[in-house]
Design an enzyme around this catalytic site. Structure first.
Site, PDB file in Angstrom:
ATOM      1  N   SER A   3     -43.100  92.058 -83.082  1.00  0.00           N
ATOM      2  CA  SER A   3     -42.924  92.433 -84.530  1.00  0.00           C
ATOM      3  C   SER A   3     -44.410  92.406 -85.126  1.00  0.00           C
ATOM      4  O   SER A   3     -44.447  92.972 -86.307  1.00  0.00           O
ATOM      5  CB  SER A   3     -42.154  91.271 -85.152  1.00  0.00           C
ATOM      6  OG  SER A   3     -42.844  90.168 -84.956  1.00  0.00           O
ATOM      7  N   LYS A  30     -45.848  85.668 -88.404  1.00  0.00           N
ATOM      8  CA  LYS A  30     -45.613  86.665 -89.382  1.00  0.00           C
ATOM      9  C   LYS A  30     -46.808  86.669 -90.273  1.00  0.00           C
ATOM     10  O   LYS A  30     -47.604  85.678 -90.422  1.00  0.00           O
ATOM     11  CB  LYS A  30     -44.531  86.696 -90.131  1.00  0.00           C
ATOM     12  CG  LYS A  30     -43.153  86.804 -89.213  1.00  0.00           C
ATOM     13  CD  LYS A  30     -42.820  88.491 -88.770  1.00  0.00           C
ATOM     14  CE  LYS A  30     -41.686  88.613 -88.286  1.00  0.00           C
ATOM     15  NZ  LYS A  30     -41.669  87.902 -86.925  1.00  0.00           N
TER      16      LYS A  30
END
Length: 219
Positions: free
Chosen positions: A138, A175
């Site tokens: 990701s 993230k």
């Protein structure tokens, strides 16, 4: 000593500052914006020239796949984000490597620690508390790949744009952090993944740490 043009020195310093401040190199678009280029292609041309001179390494296919190389000058490797594991003679820190994290237990619980690494503390933009094994892709475009070891400093707050390790319910994720009021967005660096939205008033959320560097074992 490799001779660089004034513009190349400027770009190299920009890369170093970005790594020192955030733990990660800038994108081509960020370089272009910072230096007033008309397009990211102009930044790419300068990066390719720096790579040919041996000042940096470029990983194709990722927007942040830039690695500094030690050119032998003072301060030429102020941060070791995205460098391979150091030579044993330089090792100074003993950092636990956290693997898979069990639901509901502290990230540094003994059962999560797979091994420890001795590493040189000068490799990082800030002294980390632990290494986290990255799972998934990701954050690919930030140069963070599956299996990499992310150096993490424990924190309880973060600035927008920083890359963090966060716990949401039973999941731990890496993230880019963005907070607006009571809403937090955890943003991926891969268009195949969707942002994670967190409502602080209702969701079980905690910051586990700030990414301060990346290590990769080259085989």
């Amino acid at each position: 000593m490799i001779k660089l043009t004034a513009r190349q020195e400027q770009i190299l310093n920009l890369i170093r500052d970005a790594i020192e401040n955030t733990g990660f190199p800038p994108t081509r678009a960020e370089i272009a914006t910072e230096l007033g280029f008309r397009s990211a292609n102009a930044a790419e041309e300068h990066l390719q020239a720096l790579a040919r001179k041996g000042a940096i390494e470029i990983s194709p296919g990722t927007s942040r796949g830039i690695r500094l190389r030690d050119m032998g000058g003072a301060g030429s490797s102020r941060s070791g984000a995205q460098l391979s594991l150091p030579h044993p003679a330089l090792m100074q820190l003993n950092l636990p490597l956290v693997g898979r994290v069990a639901a509901g237990s502290p990230i540094l619980a003994q059962e999560h620690i797979e091994t420890t690494y001795n590493v040189d503390k000068s490799l990082f933009s800030a002294i980390p508390d632990f290494l986290l094994k990255v799972r998934g892709m990701s954050m690919r475009d930030a140069g963070i790949l599956d299996g990499d070891l992310l150096a993490v400093k424990k924190i309880d707050s973060a600035r927008n744009g920083q890359i963090v390790v966060a716990r949401l319910g039973d999941d731990v994720t890496v993230k880019r952090y963005k907070k607006t009021g009571s809403l937090i967005e955890l943003l991926p660096e891969n268009p195949d993944f969707q942002p994670i939205r967190v409502d602080l008033e209702h969701d079980d959320f905690a910051l586990e740490g700030l990414a301060v560097g990346l290590m990769r074992s080259w085989h």
